[in-house]
Design an enzyme around this catalytic site. Structure first.
Site, PDB file in Angstrom:
ATOM      1  N   PRO A 230       7.636  29.106  -0.955  1.00 42.52           N
ATOM      2  CA  PRO A 230       7.301  29.853   0.272  1.00 42.52           C
ATOM      3  C   PRO A 230       7.802  31.300   0.242  1.00 42.52           C
ATOM      4  O   PRO A 230       7.279  32.142   0.971  1.00 42.52           O
ATOM      5  CB  PRO A 230       8.018  29.064   1.378  1.00 42.52           C
ATOM      6  CG  PRO A 230       8.169  27.698   0.822  1.00 42.52           C
ATOM      7  CD  PRO A 230       8.392  27.891  -0.653  1.00 42.52           C
TER       8      PRO A 230
ATOM      9  N   GLN B 167      17.903  26.302  -1.972  1.00 47.39           N
ATOM     10  CA  GLN B 167      18.630  25.058  -2.236  1.00 47.39           C
ATOM     11  C   GLN B 167      18.148  24.312  -3.484  1.00 47.39           C
ATOM     12  O   GLN B 167      18.948  23.717  -4.208  1.00 47.39           O
ATOM     13  CB  GLN B 167      18.529  24.170  -1.008  1.00 47.39           C
ATOM     14  CG  GLN B 167      19.598  23.126  -0.934  1.00 47.39           C
ATOM     15  CD  GLN B 167      19.724  22.570   0.470  1.00 47.39           C
ATOM     16  OE1 GLN B 167      18.967  21.672   0.848  1.00 47.39           O
ATOM     17  NE2 GLN B 167      20.648  23.098   1.244  1.00 47.39           N
ATOM     18  N   PHE B 168      16.863  24.332  -3.723  1.00 45.28           N
ATOM     19  CA  PHE B 168      16.288  23.803  -4.961  1.00 45.28           C
ATOM     20  C   PHE B 168      15.196  24.777  -5.406  1.00 45.28           C
ATOM     21  O   PHE B 168      14.439  25.273  -4.564  1.00 45.28           O
ATOM     22  CB  PHE B 168      15.651  22.427  -4.746  1.00 45.28           C
ATOM     23  CG  PHE B 168      16.660  21.318  -4.605  1.00 45.28           C
ATOM     24  CD1 PHE B 168      17.083  20.588  -5.719  1.00 45.28           C
ATOM     25  CD2 PHE B 168      17.196  21.008  -3.372  1.00 45.28           C
ATOM     26  CE1 PHE B 168      18.015  19.581  -5.591  1.00 45.28           C
ATOM     27  CE2 PHE B 168      18.139  19.996  -3.235  1.00 45.28           C
ATOM     28  CZ  PHE B 168      18.557  19.275  -4.350  1.00 45.28           C
ATOM     29  N   ALA B 169      15.092  24.996  -6.713  1.00 43.75           N
ATOM     30  CA  ALA B 169      14.046  25.892  -7.217  1.00 43.75           C
ATOM     31  C   ALA B 169      12.670  25.397  -6.784  1.00 43.75           C
ATOM     32  O   ALA B 169      11.741  26.190  -6.614  1.00 43.75           O
ATOM     33  CB  ALA B 169      14.120  26.000  -8.734  1.00 43.75           C
ATOM     34  N   ASP B 170      12.557  24.087  -6.600  1.00 43.36           N
ATOM     35  CA  ASP B 170      11.290  23.497  -6.153  1.00 43.36           C
ATOM     36  C   ASP B 170      10.860  24.046  -4.788  1.00 43.36           C
ATOM     37  O   ASP B 170       9.709  23.891  -4.398  1.00 43.36           O
ATOM     38  CB  ASP B 170      11.447  21.980  -6.031  1.00 43.36           C
ATOM     39  CG  ASP B 170      12.122  21.378  -7.249  1.00 43.36           C
ATOM     40  OD1 ASP B 170      11.464  20.628  -7.974  1.00 43.36           O
ATOM     41  OD2 ASP B 170      13.315  21.672  -7.478  1.00 43.36           O
ATOM     42  N   TYR B 171      11.795  24.644  -4.032  1.00 43.98           N
ATOM     43  CA  TYR B 171      11.483  25.115  -2.677  1.00 43.98           C
ATOM     44  C   TYR B 171      11.372  26.630  -2.602  1.00 43.98           C
ATOM     45  O   TYR B 171      11.351  27.206  -1.520  1.00 43.98           O
ATOM     46  CB  TYR B 171      12.563  24.641  -1.697  1.00 43.98           C
ATOM     47  CG  TYR B 171      12.700  23.151  -1.644  1.00 43.98           C
ATOM     48  CD1 TYR B 171      11.606  22.334  -1.910  1.00 43.98           C
ATOM     49  CD2 TYR B 171      13.911  22.548  -1.340  1.00 43.98           C
ATOM     50  CE1 TYR B 171      11.721  20.960  -1.879  1.00 43.98           C
ATOM     51  CE2 TYR B 171      14.032  21.177  -1.298  1.00 43.98           C
ATOM     52  CZ  TYR B 171      12.938  20.374  -1.568  1.00 43.98           C
ATOM     53  OH  TYR B 171      13.056  19.026  -1.526  1.00 43.98           O
ATOM     54  N   ILE B 172      11.307  27.262  -3.731  1.00 41.01           N
ATOM     55  CA  ILE B 172      11.290  28.728  -3.719  1.00 41.01           C
ATOM     56  C   ILE B 172       9.894  29.278  -3.396  1.00 41.01           C
ATOM     57  O   ILE B 172       9.739  30.419  -3.005  1.00 41.01           O
ATOM     58  CB  ILE B 172      11.801  29.288  -5.070  1.00 41.01           C
ATOM     59  CG1 ILE B 172      12.330  30.719  -4.890  1.00 41.01           C
ATOM     60  CG2 ILE B 172      10.736  29.234  -6.156  1.00 41.01           C
ATOM     61  CD1 ILE B 172      13.121  31.231  -6.077  1.00 41.01           C
TER      62      ILE B 172
ATOM     63  N   GLU C 101      20.622  28.088   3.062  1.00 39.95           N
ATOM     64  CA  GLU C 101      20.689  26.847   3.835  1.00 39.95           C
ATOM     65  C   GLU C 101      21.942  26.062   3.441  1.00 39.95           C
ATOM     66  O   GLU C 101      22.172  25.836   2.243  1.00 39.95           O
ATOM     67  CB  GLU C 101      19.435  26.000   3.549  1.00 39.95           C
ATOM     68  CG  GLU C 101      18.152  26.676   3.995  1.00 39.95           C
ATOM     69  CD  GLU C 101      16.915  26.133   3.279  1.00 39.95           C
ATOM     70  OE1 GLU C 101      16.986  25.047   2.671  1.00 39.95           O
ATOM     71  OE2 GLU C 101      15.872  26.817   3.307  1.00 39.95           O
TER      72      GLU C 101
ATOM     73  N   HIS D 260      12.444  17.657  -7.035  1.00 33.34           N
ATOM     74  CA  HIS D 260      13.816  18.133  -7.226  1.00 33.34           C
ATOM     75  C   HIS D 260      14.137  18.256  -8.706  1.00 33.34           C
ATOM     76  O   HIS D 260      15.282  18.068  -9.122  1.00 33.34           O
ATOM     77  CB  HIS D 260      14.824  17.189  -6.558  1.00 33.34           C
ATOM     78  CG  HIS D 260      14.702  17.143  -5.073  1.00 33.34           C
ATOM     79  ND1 HIS D 260      13.670  16.492  -4.444  1.00 33.34           N
ATOM     80  CD2 HIS D 260      15.453  17.696  -4.086  1.00 33.34           C
ATOM     81  CE1 HIS D 260      13.816  16.630  -3.126  1.00 33.34           C
ATOM     82  NE2 HIS D 260      14.879  17.351  -2.893  1.00 33.34           N
TER      83      HIS D 260
ATOM     84  N   GLU E 168      12.509  29.459   3.405  1.00 37.24           N
ATOM     85  CA  GLU E 168      12.826  30.191   2.177  1.00 37.24           C
ATOM     86  C   GLU E 168      12.204  31.586   2.178  1.00 37.24           C
ATOM     87  O   GLU E 168      12.813  32.541   1.687  1.00 37.24           O
ATOM     88  CB  GLU E 168      12.361  29.392   0.949  1.00 37.24           C
ATOM     89  CG  GLU E 168      13.152  28.101   0.702  1.00 37.24           C
ATOM     90  CD  GLU E 168      12.814  26.970   1.658  1.00 37.24           C
ATOM     91  OE1 GLU E 168      11.783  27.062   2.368  1.00 37.24           O
ATOM     92  OE2 GLU E 168      13.566  25.986   1.721  1.00 37.24           O
TER      93      GLU E 168
END
Lengths: 316, 414
Positions: free
Chosen positions: A89, A82-87, A29, A129, A60
């Site tokens: 999914p 973009q952020f590990a917090d969004y990995i 992204e 984040h 993701e």
């Protein structure tokens, strides 16, 4: 040799690998036209074209899933989350597919995906984040987990990650992007320009995955850590009532218990004075903590650790 | 009283004891749907997602513009492939019932999907199958012995004992490794097709899921990525009406066909009679042509019926009418192709019976060879060291240590 911050070092690694190996592509992204929200892919799409540096839909699971297929078809994808917090999914694609494809197919299929993702606290990102989920990945067989602690290592380790035929989840401690951080948010921000880790060769070099490095040599105490905490560790020399005059700080360039054990081997003469320091979960973390109680001032262990870690959104 | 919203719980048209009812299936006559050019704009062919492409009529004759130009020889080979799949399935089901293998999944009633679609693609096209696509493995030349050895987890098992039965792969035949997790192959197939374009090649990919798995997030990721990048991929939904006990209404099939799922993204959908080998072939060929010409993805819904249980672990009479398959309006794919060939003078009942006997013998011979490489209870066993191989490209020290510990323990025990 140049002075680089970690962003430039990562950009340099990607640039070199895109130039050196026509099968390397980047997918994520905002990575293309915009150059990434942290600027790690800046200028790469202009230089290598939009078929090599590809902007992706905000999905993701789709990024990681399609990257696996891209890798199966002979390319070497570097996917950015973009952020590990969004990995999360994409976690099923990492755990059930990427990590086990070689194993389940009797060694006949593999996909050399590298997943880059910024992690950790320290940028006032709150609880969405700031997470450090590396322990989830160090618990997987079939995936290597990497987290550098300075620009020099960031470049050499990322090149190794991309060249590896095994998948790598490559965590970038985002509090270190622009400079080392000793854990005190009240101090002025430091830059990499005066730090030896900020001296980075312009050219290609690779640091093998799975090695540890010794930062300082001493006799009284060992600290084992990685990532952001490598720079926090020197400020945490006190143990109990005693000030340690000499200490050694060994950090694992890649995370994971095997690497910790290698470091532990150096400390066999001082088993009761070996300490681990982690940015994330104290219990069942990456394994550094197994070395012992986190070394922090008396009475402040948990709180001080969580300020950088997963659970408490603070002013950090 | 004012109308109120209520929680809608979908119900199948019939449960055990009820008369089977397929009135919910929208059907078209054979030959009724026009065949547009394969490079037609997606917006002009949305009707294909709602109609049903059929070629073989009730009399066994090919009708309409979709009727493919296939020689009797090719059709007889298709018939042989389908029949071989069915005979293989029957044998393996029997072996599971006898305790020779731990688990099995048949494709009974759905054989035209794998055979017809396999025929329509080129050998370099990459297939990302679902677990009921054993016909694709057979079509792409996977030997029956190799497939049986996989189910037996014996010393010749391609998966080295690490997968449940039926989770095959065929690297040389360009059939991807089956996962037990559903729909994960969908975005992977899209990525594979993207890479094909990046490399400047003209190979396409195809992926399969069942109706139930269309609910998975990966299905939706795949459609989005395929549409965004116009990836040359054929995305297939095998709507066999049932996901174990869950009927297709629980995947959202009550109001719109699965073939219409991509219309909002501009992905053409084609709904096809999945038990009509000629229609399945023709539609897949059309989608492949479209993909190779830069037309991007196509979503194909193959309307069929799961003739058997989901797997050897469930009893379908507990959740659907016992005679539902017999009432399915699209019939049995093998019988339909056979009737077509017989009515046109290319085949006979005697030849069919003889072929079936030959194939049974082929499968029996393969089984005898397979068990010579070990069974679950006897014969040679896989080397326990295999358990630690292939986790990484090179075995890390820690795994080598674990392996050695196990070997030492084995030594102590023996």
């Amino acid at each position: 040799m140049s002075q680089m911050n970690m962003i430039r070092a990562i950009n340099s690694a990607l640039d070199i690998m895109l130039g050196k190996d026509p099968t390397v592509i980047i997918l994520g992204e905002d990575v293309g036209y915009f150059g990434g929200v942290f600027r790690c892919t800046e200028g790469l799409q202009v230089k290598y074209g939009e078929h090599r540096v590809i902007d992706a839909p905000i999905a993701e699971g789709g990024i990681i899933g399609s990257a696996i297929g891209i890798g199966v078809n002979g390319l070497r994808p570097v996917a950015e989350i973009q952020f590990a917090d969004y990995i999360y999914p994409g976690l099923d694609q990492v755990i059930s597919e990427l990590a086990r494809l070689r194993y389940r197919s009797g060694g006949e299929f593999f996909s050399p995906v590298t997943i880059r993702t910024p992690c950790g606290g320290g940028i006032r990102g709150g609880q969405t984040h700031s997470q450090s989920p590396e322990a989830l990945f160090t618990h997987l067989s079939g995936v290597n987990t990497v987290m550098p602690s300075n620009p020099y290592d960031a470049k050499g380790l990322l090149i190794s990650a991309i060249e590896s035929d095994d998948p790598v989840v490559y965590f970038e401690p985002k509090r270190l992007y622009n400079g080392p951080f000793d854990g005190d948010p009240d101090k002025p921000a430091m830059t990499w320009s005066k730090h030896p880790g900020g001296e980075v060769p312009e050219d290609y070099y690779a640091i093998p995955l799975g090695q540890a490095a010794l930062v300082e040599q001493g006799n009284d105490l060992s600290i084992i850590t990685y990532g952001t905490m490598v720079h926090v560790a020197p400020g945490r020399r006190q143990t109990g009532r005693r000030q340690c005059r000499h200490y050694r700080c060994a950090f694992t360039r890649s995370t994971g218990c095997c690497h910790t054990q290698k470091v532990g081997g150096e400390n066999r003469s001082l088993p009761d004075r070996t300490r681990g320091l982690e940015i994330q979960w104290l219990r069942r973390g990456t394994g550094c903590h197994r070395a012992g109680r986190v070394l922090l001032p008396p009475g402040s262990t948990d709180r001080a650790c969580c300020r950088l870690g997963n659970t408490l959104p603070t002013r950090l | 009283m004012a109308p109120q919203s209520h929680l809608h719980i979908p119900h199948p048209s019939a449960r055990p004891g009820d008369v089977p009812d397929f009135s919910y299936l929208a059907l078209c006559d054979a030959g009724a749907v026009a065949r547009p050019a394969s490079n037609s704009p997606a917006s002009k062919i949305e009707n294909l997602a709602h109609e049903l492409v059929r070629v073989l009529d009730d009399e066994g004759q090919a009708q309409g513009e979709w009727a493919p130009d296939l020689t009797p020889g090719v059709l007889l080979e298709a018939l042989r492939q389908m029949l071989l799949t069915r005979v293989f399935d029957a044998r393996m089901l029997n072996m599971q019932r006898q305790g020779k293998i731990s688990f099995y999944i048949q494709s009974l009633g759905e054989e035209a999907v794998s055979t017809g679609q396999g025929m329509a693609l080129l050998p370099d096209d990459m297939l990302f199958p679902s677990y009921r696509n054993q016909g694709l493995f057979i079509f792409r030349g996977t030997s029956l012995v190799d497939m049986m050895c996989q189910c037996l987890s014996n010393t010749r098992d391609m998966c080295k004992g690490r997968q449940m039965p039926i989770l095959y792969h065929n690297r040389k035949g360009n059939v991807f490794s089956l996962s037990g997790n559903l729909a994960t192959q969908y975005p992977q197939a899209v990525g594979w097709a993207m890479a094909s374009m990046i490399k400047g090649e003209n190979h396409i990919s195809a992926a399969w899921v069942g109706d139930g798995s269309t609910s998975e997030a990966d299905f939706h990721y795949a459609l989005t990525f395929a549409a965004v990048y116009q990836a040359p991929v054929i995305l297939n939904v095998v709507n066999n009406q049932w996901a174990i006990s869950t009927f297709q209404g629980f995947a959202g099939g009550e109001r719109r066909p699965f073939s219409a799922r991509g219309l909002g993204l501009g992905i053409p959908g084609v709904r096809v009679d999945g038990n009509d080998l000629l229609a399945v072939y023709a539609v897949t060929r059309w989608a492949a042509e479209r993909a190779r010409q830069g037309g991007g993805p196509t979503l194909i819904e193959l309307v069929t019926y799961r003739g058997g249980a989901h797997s050897t672990s469930d009893d379908p009479t507990r959740y659907r009418p016992r005679d539902e398959w017999a009432a399915f309006p699209l019939g049995d794919p093998i019988k339909r192709l056979k009737d077509h060939l017989v009515k046109n003078g290319h085949w006979s009942d005697e030849q069919h019976a003889s072929l079936e006997n030959t194939l049974k013998q082929t499968v029996t011979d393969a089984w005898q060879e397979a068990i010579s490489h070990g069974t679950m209870n006897s014969g040679p066993q896989l080397d326990v060291r295999e358990m630690f191989e292939d986790v990484y490209d090179e075995m890390p020290e820690r795994l080598a240590r674990q392996r050695d510990q196990l070997l030492a323990l084995k030594g102590d025990l023996s």
